[in-house]
Enzyme design. Structure first.
Site, PDB file in Angstrom:
ATOM      1  NE  ARG A   7      19.439  63.401  23.671  1.00 55.69           N
ATOM      2  CZ  ARG A   7      18.182  63.838  23.517  1.00 55.69           C
ATOM      3  NH1 ARG A   7      17.395  63.954  24.558  1.00 55.69           N
ATOM      4  NH2 ARG A   7      17.742  64.137  22.329  1.00 55.69           N
ATOM      5  NE  ARG A  21      15.379  69.048  16.443  1.00 50.73           N
ATOM      6  CZ  ARG A  21      15.444  68.244  17.508  1.00 50.73           C
ATOM      7  NH1 ARG A  21      16.562  67.642  17.829  1.00 50.73           N
ATOM      8  NH2 ARG A  21      14.375  68.069  18.253  1.00 50.73           N
ATOM      9  NE  ARG A  74      19.409  60.153  19.365  1.00 55.31           N
ATOM     10  CZ  ARG A  74      18.138  60.439  19.499  1.00 55.31           C
ATOM     11  NH1 ARG A  74      17.228  59.512  19.354  1.00 55.31           N
ATOM     12  NH2 ARG A  74      17.728  61.658  19.797  1.00 55.31           N
TER      13      ARG A  74
END
Ligand code: AMP
Length: 292
Positions: free
Chosen positions: A198, A242, A231
């Site tokens: 991304r 995560r 990001r």
């Protein structure tokens, strides 16, 4: 008399039929139809009373009498499980539309509570900032209140809840019986590929993906020509962390629900694991096929 049991899903129909057989067995019979085309059996008044009791004990989700016909319906109470990047959001959108049920995301509710500085928000804030789970008692009460709201009359889709075995057990203790636990399963390496690709244009929030939706020119925004960034959330180290948290929390729950599913209890819960390595429409089709 004729009894017609109508439910949307054949798996449920079988369960209801079996449950009714246990209750009704060895009595005089009137006419029992489990589904419009199903084999008819007969029932007595006592049996109707049994049904009434059975239904009011909340083991069947809802029903209505019409003349001498009883229509039993099933609510769709779904728990959707999936790692970040597994495509859970897309499937949640399909399912909520298909069944006319709201998506209940405990993460979203907590973030809203923190934003509004409610009592819950103030209690939850520190846990969330530290990336810890909010205490079970807070979250269980929150969910119980939420699913009593009128928009849950057809059921609901839980997203981000339960995260612990006590949370799952609390639902059972409160006689909130889940129909389907659906896991969208994607291997970690694929998730890492999806999420680390991304690229964001910070000023506009436009999002690209180096493989699936690349900008016209590498590393720059199509519209402004400005540089794209990765990001913090999309950095590989963050994603790996995560995913680790996700597996630690969810593996015991997946086992809990698949065990329940195998036990075939009266309040039949069905655990479905779907291969999420496909396009969203195909994944949705696979889920719907499993439900019907
Ligand atoms: P999520 O958006 O689902 O990742 O949730 C964001 C944060 O809210 C989590 O990191 C937890 O701190 C908290 N949270 C959300 N759902 C739960 C839950 N079921 N149990 C405990 N904490 C939760």
């Amino acid at each position: 008399f004729e009894l017609v049991i109508k439910t949307a899903f054949s798996k449920k129909r079988k369960t209801i039929k079996n449950n009714f057989k246990n209750i009704l067995f060895d009595q005089d019979f009137l006419n029992l139809k489990i589904a419009p085309n199903d084999r008819a059996e007969t029932l007595s008044i006592e049996q109707f009373i049994n049904i009434e009791n059975y239904v009011t004990q909340n083991k069947i989700n809802f029903y209505c009498w019409y003349n001498s016909t009883v229509f039993l319906g099933v609510k769709m109470k779904i728990i959707l499980i999936g790692a970040p990047g597994a495509g859970k959001g897309t499937q949640a959108a399909f399912l909520t539309k298909e069944f006319g049920i709201p998506q209940i995301s405990t993460g979203d509710m907590l973030r809203a509570a923190v934003g509004e500085k409610t009592e819950l928000g103030l209690k939850a804030k520190d846990f969330m900032n530290q990336g810890k789970l909010v205490p079970d008692n807070l979250i269980i009460d929150l969910v119980k209140l939420r699913i009593n709201k009128s928009d849950c009359k057809n059921g609901f889709l839980l997203d981000g809840f339960p995260r612990t075995i006590p949370q799952a057990q609390a639902m059972i203790d409160a006689k909130i019986f889940i129909d389907y636990v659906i896991e969208v399963s994607v291997p970690d390496n694929e998730i890492i590929k999806r999420l680390t690709g991304r690229r964001t244009h910070p000023a506009s929030g436009r999002i690209y993906h180096i493989t699936f939706n690349p900008p016209k020119k590498d590393g720059v925004d199509d519209v402004t020509g400005e540089s794209l960034i990765i990001r913090d959330d999309d950095k590989e180290s963050t994603i790996i962390k995560r995913l680790k948290t996700y597996h630690e929390q969810m593996e015991p729950l997946v086992k809990f629900y698949s065990d329940l599913s195998n036990q075939n209890t009266i309040n039949e819960l069905i655990f479905i694991s779907i291969d999420g390595l496909d396009n969203p429409d195909n994944i949705n089709a696979k889920i719907v096929k499993k439900l019907k």
